[in-house]
Design an enzyme around this catalytic site. Structure first.
Site, short mmCIF file in Angstrom:
data_model
loop_
_atom_site.label_atom_id
_atom_site.label_comp_id
_atom_site.label_asym_id
_atom_site.label_seq_id
_atom_site.Cartn_x
_atom_site.Cartn_y
_atom_site.Cartn_z
N CYS A 93 0.53 -1.36 0.22
CA CYS A 93 0.45 0.17 0.00
C CYS A 93 0.84 1.34 -0.23
CB CYS A 93 -0.60 -0.36 1.16
SG CYS A 93 0.17 -0.16 2.66
N ASP A 113 -16.69 2.69 -46.75
CA ASP A 113 -17.19 4.55 -46.62
C ASP A 113 -17.02 5.28 -47.29
OD1 ASP A 113 -19.47 5.17 -45.66
OD2 ASP A 113 -18.49 6.10 -43.61
#
Lengths: 119, 747
Positions: free
Chosen positions: B18, B430
């Protein structure tokens, strides 16, 4: 003499089939604290059978000690996970299977073999 | 290369869980002289220290903080390289030792290989040879025996099993013959020590060569890794300080000078320059960057000095994501490799059974000396079988192929996408942003009645402010250029496939295509229709503006065709793909664009939702469909297509969105992807065929099936050589892909 040799040959074949394909599998090792450490050395994963609960992620910590190229990748069936294992460095993989069953984890060539038993 | 000043050390710290654990560690490390930077990775319990401090001092400092540190030397591929080099040398030493014993024995064996039952000097010689060969097996072949035993205990059998059994049997049989020659008839008193030693030597040599060849397969990812900078020059309180890359945080202002690499992703805040992005996008022309524009980690600053603000750091940079994706993809397997995987799983025990069966056949019906033939064929079968070649066939080619594609700015998501891309029959493009530049501009404004061009543009732009349509920006830009005031629009509504409507200055305004006018019964006279048709013939998109039901203007917008679209479409057609153009634009404009780029099959006036249906239709006709789009507006169609290609502009791409991501805007990337995927699949097929054929032909040959017909039996040493080099051949064939040339020079 030749009868003995033939008997021996047949027994050997039966032994191969039994030991490699039929014999009882080893007990699967359960992960403690959600982490299971797997050593990659001498052609085998240790442990090579790991039990995990379905639907819960478990950390598989691989430590590769075998410098041969065969050992450098581990992949998990059905998860699309494959990771390089650097030599002597722990690699953590979060593994989660939702469906109970047995799933293989192997090296790229399928020589290193392990099983995840999901229940 | 790391210089002494910027040496980076990775410490593995047990028990650092931690933030409160890390504080004392960082504090102690900071006290050390020569430490220039520290960063912590709690997840991996690693601390990265930059500077000139020694390893011992670092470990001691961590110990002073109450933790135990280990130096992790394998944090980069340079370290892995060293480990690989050491291992290569180890294998070559093994080879030398084994062949130094085996080859003289083989030469001697040409003259004398049989054993006399009395203890003659020759028999003593063979006994000492047994000891020497055992030493070879233990020293140079130890890994095979340990591996075989470990695998055996786990009810598993590997390559090691075959090598250990083959060489072990050869040695054991020979030693029994030396010790107890009377057990077999005189004709059977052959020894095979040389075979055991030479096979061990050859297999070590094969592995060494494979190790070398494999290093080359990962060249592409290494080039990407090399793009990562180690430090960044952060500007803080007017001072420029070099800090380790791990310490750069979002919002830092970074200085980059000409000739330096961009360290993290960011936005230019001062200065302008040209940046070479070819390493990421494959686009050879440097891109101009000025205030507010994005720069990407790994790209090279060419001309100017700039300041930029870090927006993405660490694992979030485009470069880090590309590396992650390429790595994952390189390790994934296309479906074609699945059969080999299944076979590899049962291969070794099956070979053991074949070896025993062949020994029994030779023992029962073979010629004299039957025992010798039985042993020799069993050893040869065990040694020649090579599951490695089968297992390597697919992943090695995938590794090189996907890496090769990445070098051209083509990111292939995984093995599935690679294989499917090689099988595509139809490519749907496209129009906007794919064939065209996607930067439409207003090219003509025809205002009717008393309205000026500026006034009609202002009306249209007011409405378009709320629209997300690609053409909207063109209208707004044109209005702004004319410094037109944009009144606010009310009751705005976008009608998909038609246009927009709303109230501006108390007038009901419609702005959109021919269909929108029809829908709201706006009368278009023959002159305006003809004008719009003429615009469409020029590949422009005519749009109609109506105020209170009266046609007020026709505004034409043109989206220039990308310079290389024509060439790239030709390549796709030459690759045998049916190219289909898809657009929401009107038919005439679409036809005009299609004519210019050489496309025959077009689908115009397609509503956004229908793009997906078109892909589904083509699939129903039995086509395997690739769809190229921008990855945002076309997401459903891209997802449905067999392979979705997201075409990017520069490095600003949504990498997660498609099967194949093209880092640059050119359609050449699509052709590159198709060609490299086909080349890779061809390479995999060659490898798989080679490996299957090798085993399918080699094992029966080793078992002696040809002996009754032509009297030929394979020597176990030849089998060992064949086995050792089968894997090397597979890897070398995969390496040929590195020299694959794309069909365009721009790649």
């Amino acid at each position: 003499m030749s009868g003995l040799v033939n008997m021996g040959g047949l027994a050997l074949m039966a032994a191969v089939i039994w030991w490699f394909w039929l014999a009882g599998k080893r007990k699967a090792v359960k992960a403690s604290d959600g982490i299971i450490e797997i050593q990659v050395a001498n052609g085998v994963y240790t442990p090579d059978r790991v039990a995990i609960p379905a639907g819960k992620a478990v950390t598989f910590r691989f430590i590769r000690e075998d410098p041969t190229a065969c050992a450098e990748v581990v992949k998990f069936d059905g998860l699309g996970i494959s990771r390089e294992l650097p030599l002597n460095k722990a690699v953590d993989l979060s593994i989660r299977y939702d469906e109970p069953g047995e799933y293989a984890f192997t090296c790229q060539m399928g020589m290193y073999r392990g099983q995840v038993v999901v229940s | 290369m790391k210089d002494e000043k910027h040496k980076s050390t990775t410490l593995k710290i047990d028990g650092m869980h931690c933030a409160s654990c890390q504080a004392p560690i960082v504090c102690e490390l900071n006290k050390l002289p020569g430490v220039s930077g520290i960063s912590v990775n709690l997840a991996d319990r690693e601390v990265y220290v930059e500077g000139t401090s020694t390893d011992d001092l670092l470990i001691k400092a961590v110990a002073d903080a109450g933790y135990e540190a280990k130096i992790d030397r394998t944090d980069s591929y340079q370290d892995t390289d060293k480990a690989n080099r050491d291992y290569y040398r180890h294998l070559i030493r093994n080879t030398t030792l084994a062949l130094a014993v085996g080859i003289p024995l083989m030469i001697f064996g040409f003259f004398e290989m049989t054993i006399d039952p009395t203890w003659t000097p020759l028999r003593w010689f063979w006994l000492s040879t047994a000891v020497a060969t055992l030493a070879v097996l233990i020293i140079a072949g130890r890994q095979f025996f340990i591996g075989a035993w470990q695998a055996f205990k786990a009810h598993s059998a590997t390559m090691d099993t075959l090598i250990a059994l083959g060489t072990g049997m050869a040695w054991l049989y020979s030693t029994v013959i030396v010790l107890f020659p009377e057990l077999v008839p005189e004709i059977a008193r052959h020894v095979y020590f040389e075979a055991a030693a030479i096979i061990i030597g050859l297999i070590n040599l094969g592995q060494a060569l494979e190790q070398k060849a494999r290093g080359r397969t990962s060249q592409a990812i290494r080039r990407l890794l090399d793009l990562q900078e180690k430090t960044a020059r952060v500007v803080s309180d007017g001072e420029e300080i070099d800090v380790p890359i791990g310490s750069v945080v979002k919002g830092d202002i970074i200085r980059v000078r000409p000739g330096e690499k961009i360290a993290v992703d960011g936005l230019v805040v001062e200065g302008q320059t040209n940046i070479d992005e070819s390493m990421l996008t494959g686009e050879p022309v440097p891109v101009k960057k000025a205030d507010g524009e994005e720069v990407s980690a790994g790209t090279l600053n060419k001309t100017g000095s700039i300041l930029y603000r870090a927006t993405r750091v660490g694992a979030d940079t485009a470069l880090a994501q590309i590396i992650k994706m390429v790595r994952q993809a390189q390790n994934s397997k296309p479906p074609i490799g699945k059969l080999a995987d299944k076979i590899a799983g049962i291969f070794v025990p099956a070979v053991m059974l074949i070896a025993i069966a062949s020994a029994m056949v030779w023992f029962n019906i073979g010629p004299e000396p039957r025992a010798v033939y039985a042993i020799v064929t069993a050893v040869t079968v065990l040694i020649i079988a090579c599951p490695c070649a089968l297992g390597l066939a697919t992943p090695m080619s995938v590794m090189v192929g996907i890496g090769k594609a990445a070098e051209a700015g083509v990111l292939i998501r995984n093995g599935d996408a690679l294989q499917t891309a090689s099988q595509l029959t139809t490519m749907v493009l496209d129009k906007t942003g794919t064939i065209t530049a996607g930067r439409p501009e207003v090219v003509e404004v025809i205002a009717f009645g008393d309205k000026t061009q500026s006034a009609v543009l202002a009306l249209a732009a007011s409405l378009e402010q709320g629209s997300e349509h690609p053409l909207a920006q063109a209208i707004i830009n044109a209005a702004k250029q004319r410094q037109a005031e944009l009144p606010a629009a009310e009751a705005f509504e976008a009608i998909a496939g038609h246009g927009v409507r709303g109230r501006v200055d108390n007038s009901e305004i419609l702005f959109g295509n021919h269909k929108l006018m029809q829908k709201f019964s706006v009368l278009l006279d023959s002159h305006s229709l003809k004008t719009s048709e003429q615009m469409a013939e020029k590949a422009w998109t005519p749009m109609f503006l109506a105020a209170d039901g009266q046609l007020t203007a026709i505004i034409a917008v043109a989206d220039p065709i990308k310079e290389d679209s024509v060439e790239a479409i030709k390549r796709l057609q030459a690759d045998g793909l049916e190219v289909v153009m898809l657009t929401g634009d009107n038919k005439r404009t679409a036809e005009a664009v299609a004519r210019q780029v050489g496309i025959v099959e077009i689908r115009a006036e397609v509503l956004p939702d229908d793009k997906k249906n078109l892909v589904a239709d083509l699939q129903q006709q039995g086509e395997r469909v690739g769809m190229v789009g921008d990855g945002i507006n076309d997401a459903p169609a891209l997802a449905l297509a067999d392979v979705g290609f997201a075409i990017g502009t520069g490095t600003d791409v949504a990498i997660e969105s498609a099967d194949i991501t093209l880092m640059r805007g050119s359609l050449h990337g699509v052709a590159d992807a198709i060609e490299v995927s086909r080349a890779t699949l061809r390479n995999i097929r060659q490898n798989l065929f080679g490996a299957f054929f090798y085993n399918a032909a080699g094992i029966p040959f080793a078992a002696g099936v040809l002996y009754p017909f032509i009297g030929v039996l394979l020597n176990p040493i030849i089998a060992g050589a064949a086995m050792a080099f089968s894997s090397v051949t597979v890897v070398s064939n995969a390496n040929r892909l590195r020299f694959f040339k794309f069909g365009s020079d721009s790649s």
